[in-house]
Design a protein around this motif. Structure first.
Motif, mmCIF file in Angstrom:
data_model
loop_
_atom_site.group_PDB
_atom_site.id
_atom_site.type_symbol
_atom_site.label_atom_id
_atom_site.label_comp_id
_atom_site.label_asym_id
_atom_site.label_seq_id
_atom_site.Cartn_x
_atom_site.Cartn_y
_atom_site.Cartn_z
ATOM 1 N N TRP A 203 44.153 39.367 47.672
ATOM 2 C CA TRP A 203 43.265 38.971 46.579
ATOM 3 C C TRP A 203 44.045 38.836 45.281
ATOM 4 C CZ3 TRP A 203 38.784 43.061 47.274
ATOM 5 C CH2 TRP A 203 38.038 42.727 48.415
ATOM 6 N N ARG A 204 44.811 39.864 44.984
ATOM 7 C CA ARG A 204 45.558 39.867 43.720
ATOM 8 C C ARG A 204 46.563 38.725 43.673
ATOM 9 N NH1 ARG A 204 46.189 46.486 43.591
ATOM 10 N NH2 ARG A 204 44.420 46.901 42.201
ATOM 11 N N ALA A 205 47.160 38.403 44.817
ATOM 12 C CA ALA A 205 48.088 37.267 44.863
ATOM 13 C C ALA A 205 47.355 35.959 44.558
ATOM 14 C CB ALA A 205 48.756 37.203 46.241
ATOM 15 N N LEU A 206 46.199 35.774 45.172
ATOM 16 C CA LEU A 206 45.410 34.570 44.912
ATOM 17 C C LEU A 206 44.995 34.487 43.449
ATOM 18 C CD1 LEU A 206 43.297 34.678 48.159
ATOM 19 C CD2 LEU A 206 44.574 32.665 47.406
ATOM 20 N N TRP A 207 44.529 35.611 42.891
ATOM 21 C CA TRP A 207 44.074 35.626 41.501
ATOM 22 C C TRP A 207 45.218 35.328 40.522
ATOM 23 C CZ3 TRP A 207 41.202 40.901 42.374
ATOM 24 C CH2 TRP A 207 40.012 40.656 43.101
ATOM 25 N N SER A 208 46.442 35.659 40.924
ATOM 26 C CA SER A 208 47.579 35.434 40.021
ATOM 27 C C SER A 208 48.202 34.057 40.195
ATOM 28 C CB SER A 208 48.652 36.508 40.267
ATOM 29 O OG SER A 208 49.244 36.346 41.548
ATOM 30 N N GLY A 209 47.666 33.273 41.155
ATOM 31 C CA GLY A 209 48.179 31.923 41.352
ATOM 32 C C GLY A 209 49.346 31.821 42.319
ATOM 33 N N ALA A 210 49.526 32.827 43.185
ATOM 34 C CA ALA A 210 50.626 32.792 44.160
ATOM 35 C C ALA A 210 50.494 31.585 45.082
ATOM 36 C CB ALA A 210 50.636 34.078 44.979
ATOM 37 N N PRO B 143 45.848 27.923 48.876
ATOM 38 C CA PRO B 143 45.179 26.876 48.100
ATOM 39 C C PRO B 143 45.044 27.298 46.633
ATOM 40 C CG PRO B 143 43.560 28.204 49.236
ATOM 41 C CD PRO B 143 44.905 28.702 49.706
ATOM 42 N N PRO B 144 44.830 26.320 45.761
ATOM 43 C CA PRO B 144 44.493 26.691 44.380
ATOM 44 C C PRO B 144 43.228 27.539 44.391
ATOM 45 C CG PRO B 144 44.935 24.339 44.571
ATOM 46 C CD PRO B 144 44.852 24.865 45.962
ATOM 47 N N ALA B 145 43.270 28.669 43.727
ATOM 48 C CA ALA B 145 42.169 29.625 43.809
ATOM 49 C C ALA B 145 41.410 29.699 42.490
ATOM 50 C CB ALA B 145 42.698 31.015 44.163
ATOM 51 N N THR B 146 40.142 30.026 42.584
ATOM 52 C CA THR B 146 39.367 30.332 41.390
ATOM 53 C C THR B 146 39.985 31.539 40.711
ATOM 54 O OG1 THR B 146 37.364 29.529 42.468
ATOM 55 C CG2 THR B 146 37.071 30.925 40.525
ATOM 56 N N ARG B 147 40.293 31.417 39.440
ATOM 57 C CA ARG B 147 40.899 32.515 38.712
ATOM 58 C C ARG B 147 39.813 33.419 38.133
ATOM 59 N NH1 ARG B 147 46.286 31.812 37.156
ATOM 60 N NH2 ARG B 147 47.304 30.433 38.662
ATOM 61 N N PRO B 148 40.052 34.715 38.080
ATOM 62 C CA PRO B 148 39.104 35.615 37.419
ATOM 63 C C PRO B 148 39.054 35.353 35.924
ATOM 64 C CG PRO B 148 40.650 36.812 38.832
ATOM 65 C CD PRO B 148 41.185 35.421 38.675
ATOM 66 N N PHE B 149 38.115 36.011 35.264
ATOM 67 C CA PHE B 149 37.927 35.812 33.829
ATOM 68 C C PHE B 149 39.159 36.274 33.054
ATOM 69 C CE2 PHE B 149 36.361 36.960 29.598
ATOM 70 C CZ PHE B 149 35.593 35.855 29.268
ATOM 71 N N HIS B 150 39.683 37.435 33.429
ATOM 72 C CA HIS B 150 40.899 37.949 32.799
ATOM 73 C C HIS B 150 42.094 37.672 33.708
ATOM 74 C CE1 HIS B 150 38.621 39.876 29.648
ATOM 75 N NE2 HIS B 150 37.911 40.547 30.527
ATOM 76 N N GLU B 151 43.234 37.447 33.100
ATOM 77 C CA GLU B 151 44.420 37.059 33.849
ATOM 78 C C GLU B 151 44.777 38.074 34.934
ATOM 79 O OE1 GLU B 151 49.135 35.962 33.030
ATOM 80 O OE2 GLU B 151 47.757 36.295 31.357
ATOM 81 N N GLN B 152 44.623 39.366 34.639
ATOM 82 C CA GLN B 152 45.012 40.393 35.601
ATOM 83 C C GLN B 152 43.982 40.579 36.712
ATOM 84 O OE1 GLN B 152 44.104 40.821 32.495
ATOM 85 N NE2 GLN B 152 43.065 42.772 32.112
ATOM 86 N N GLY B 153 42.839 39.955 36.596
ATOM 87 C CA GLY B 153 41.800 40.091 37.615
ATOM 88 C C GLY B 153 40.951 41.320 37.406
ATOM 89 N N PRO B 154 39.844 41.433 38.139
ATOM 90 C CA PRO B 154 38.980 42.606 37.991
ATOM 91 C C PRO B 154 39.679 43.861 38.498
ATOM 92 C CG PRO B 154 38.270 41.282 39.853
ATOM 93 C CD PRO B 154 39.338 40.497 39.151
ATOM 94 N N PRO B 155 39.403 45.011 37.894
ATOM 95 C CA PRO B 155 39.958 46.251 38.428
ATOM 96 C C PRO B 155 39.425 46.514 39.830
ATOM 97 C CG PRO B 155 38.348 46.706 36.697
ATOM 98 C CD PRO B 155 38.579 45.234 36.705
ATOM 99 N N VAL B 156 40.295 47.046 40.677
ATOM 100 C CA VAL B 156 39.931 47.365 42.058
ATOM 101 C C VAL B 156 40.049 48.874 42.248
ATOM 102 C CG1 VAL B 156 40.343 46.916 44.494
ATOM 103 C CG2 VAL B 156 40.787 45.112 42.811
ATOM 104 N N TRP B 157 38.937 49.516 42.595
ATOM 105 C CA TRP B 157 38.871 50.957 42.813
ATOM 106 C C TRP B 157 38.779 51.238 44.314
ATOM 107 C CZ3 TRP B 157 34.504 52.963 39.010
ATOM 108 C CH2 TRP B 157 34.864 52.657 37.690
ATOM 109 N N LEU B 158 39.025 52.496 44.660
ATOM 110 C CA LEU B 158 38.908 52.939 46.047
ATOM 111 C C LEU B 158 38.227 54.299 46.068
ATOM 112 C CD1 LEU B 158 39.760 52.321 49.046
ATOM 113 C CD2 LEU B 158 41.822 53.652 48.594
ATOM 114 N N GLY B 159 37.441 54.548 47.116
ATOM 115 C CA GLY B 159 36.865 55.866 47.316
ATOM 116 C C GLY B 159 37.793 56.704 48.185
ATOM 117 N N ALA C 146 36.555 35.722 50.175
ATOM 118 C CA ALA C 146 36.120 36.869 49.376
ATOM 119 C C ALA C 146 36.786 36.860 48.004
ATOM 120 C CB ALA C 146 36.435 38.170 50.103
ATOM 121 N N ALA C 147 38.057 36.525 47.960
ATOM 122 C CA ALA C 147 38.753 36.458 46.668
ATOM 123 C C ALA C 147 38.114 35.406 45.761
ATOM 124 C CB ALA C 147 40.229 36.133 46.882
ATOM 125 N N GLN C 148 37.758 34.261 46.336
ATOM 126 C CA GLN C 148 37.101 33.208 45.564
ATOM 127 C C GLN C 148 35.739 33.679 45.050
ATOM 128 O OE1 GLN C 148 38.967 30.678 44.775
ATOM 129 N NE2 GLN C 148 39.029 29.111 46.377
#
Length: 325
Positions: free
Chosen positions: A147-154, A168-184, A94-96
Motif C-alpha cells: 500500500w505504502r509503495a503504491l501511495w508513494s508512486g512506486a 499502475p498509476p495509483a490514486t494518491r492519498p490526501f497527504h504525501e505520506q499517506g494515512p497513518p496505519v495502526w495495528l492491534g 484496497a490501496a486505491q
C-alpha cells in the motif's frame, strides 16, 4: 439529551472516539442511513474520531463504504478502521479504495489493520477469502508495505507474497505520506512489529497494567529500529456502557457480548478492555488506561439498538468532553 454529568474523577480527553454501530442487528429497526446522522452527531458533540469494524462473519455495512458515505458530510472528525482485515480485499484495489476515502475526507483517515485470530473469528475469514491462514502476519506486513509503495508512486514491488514488475498509476492519498496505519495485538511479536513498522497501536487489553507494559515494549522496539518512540500513537479499543447503576450496565453489556460473540460479559472481560457501570466507575476505569499511557481512546458502545447507541453517545460525551452541545 442525556442528563449524565461529567465525573469529577476524570480529566477532559482530547482524543476520544467512538465506533459506528454498523452491524445490521443494531440498525435493522431503522434506516441504515441513520448512521450518517449518528456520525454527524458524534462530530457535533466533540468526539475526535469515528471508527468502523470489518468482518464477513456478521451482516454489516461494509466499512470503507461507510467511511466514504460519512466523509463528505463531516468536516473535522477523524475516520478510522478498527480493524480493517486486508485479507478480505485484493491489495492493489484496497490501496486505491483507502486513498480515495482519504481524499474524500480531506486527509482524515486512519487505517488500523489486523490479521485475524485463531478460532471462529480468524480461519473462516481466510477460507472465504481463499487466502492461506499460515504466515498471515508476514502477509499483513507485506500488504501494508505494498500500500505504502503504491501511495508513494512506486513503479514496482517485489515481496514474498506479492510481486509486480510494473505497478499502475495509483490514486494518491490526501497527504504525501499517506494515512497513518495502526495495528492491534498484544503478543511480543506484534508489539515488536508495531514499534518497527506501524504508526499506532490499538489493542484492548483487559488490564491497564498490561497496556503500560505493552507500550513500553512498543517504544523500545521503535527505538531499536531508529524511530522516535513518539512516532507510534498509543490508542485503546475499549467497550463502554454507562448507566445509573453497575447492575443495569452489566446486564445490558452482557446481552451485547452474547449477541456479538456468543460469550457472557464475564468471559469477554478476560479478553477485552471494558469500562462498565456508573459514570464515576466508567471514568475511573478509563483514567486507569490514560494513566497507563493511552492517548487516543476509541469506545465501542454497549447497546443493541440504534436509539440506545445514541443515548450512550450522549452519556459518553457528557462524561468525557469539555462542553458537548
Amino acid at each position: 439529551m442525556s442528563t449524565f454529568a461529567r465525573a469529577a474523577t476524570i480529566d477532559v480527553m482530547d482524543n476520544i472516539g467512538v465506533f459506528l454501530p454498523t452491524g445490521q442487528d443494531q440498525w435493522a429497526a431503522h434506516d441504515p442511513r441513520d448512521l450518517i446522522g449518528f456520525a454527524r452527531r458524534s462530530e457535533e458533540l466533540g468526539f475526535s474520531s469515528l471508527f468502523v469494524n470489518d468482518s464477513l462473519l456478521s451482516p454489516r455495512i461494509e466499512p470503507l463504504t461507510m467511511l466514504a458515505a460519512i466523509a463528505p458530510v463531516t468536516e473535522r472528525i477523524r475516520l478510522g478502521t478498527g480493524a480493517l482485515l486486508p485479507v478480505l480485499r485484493r491489495p492493489v484495489l484496497a490501496a486505491q479504495t483507502l486513498a480515495s476515502v482519504d481524499q474524500l475526507s480531506g486527509g482524515r483517515l486512519t487505517v488500523t489493520v489486523g490479521a485475524g485470530f485463531p478460532g471462529r473469528f480468524g480461519r473462516p475469514l481466510h477460507e472465504l477469502s481463499q487466502v492461506p491462514w499460515e504466515r498471515r502476519f508476514a502477509r499483513l506486513d507485506e500488504t501494508v508495505a505494498l500500500w505504502r509503495a503504491l501511495w508513494s508512486g512506486a513503479k514496482e514491488f517485489h515481496g514474498e507474497f506479492h510481486s509486480f514488475a510494473e505497478l499502475p498509476p495509483a490514486t494518491r492519498p490526501f497527504h504525501e505520506q499517506g494515512p497513518p496505519v495502526w495495528l492491534g495485538g498484544g503478543t511480543p511479536a506484534a508489539l515488536a512489529r508495531i514499534g518497527r513498522h506501524y504508526d499506532g497501536w490499538l489493542p484492548y487489553p483487559p488490564d491497564p497494567a498490561d497496556y503500560a507494559t505493552g507500550l513500553d515494549t512498543v517504544r523500545s522496539a521503535a527505538r531499536g529500529a531508529g524511530r522516535s518512540p513518539e512516532a507510534v500513537t498509543p490508542a485503546l479499543f475499549v467497550n463502554v456502557r454507562i448507566d445509573r447503576s453497575a447492575e443495569d450496565a452489566r446486564r445490558v453489556m452482557d446481552a451485547y457480548t452474547r449477541a456479538n460473540y456468543g460469550l457472557p460479559l464475564a468471559g469477554t472481560e478476560q479478553i477485552q478492555a471494558f469500562a462498565v457501570g456508573t459514570p464515576d466507575e466508567v471514568a475511573a476505569k478509563l483514567a486507569r488506561y490514560t494513566s497507563a499511557g493511552a492517548r487516543h481512546l476509541v469506545a465501542r458502545l454497549g447497546a443493541l439498538e440504534l436509539s440506545d447507541q445514541r443515548e450512550q453517545l450522549e452519556r459518553l460525551a457528557a462524561l468525557t468532553l469539555p462542553s458537548s452541545p
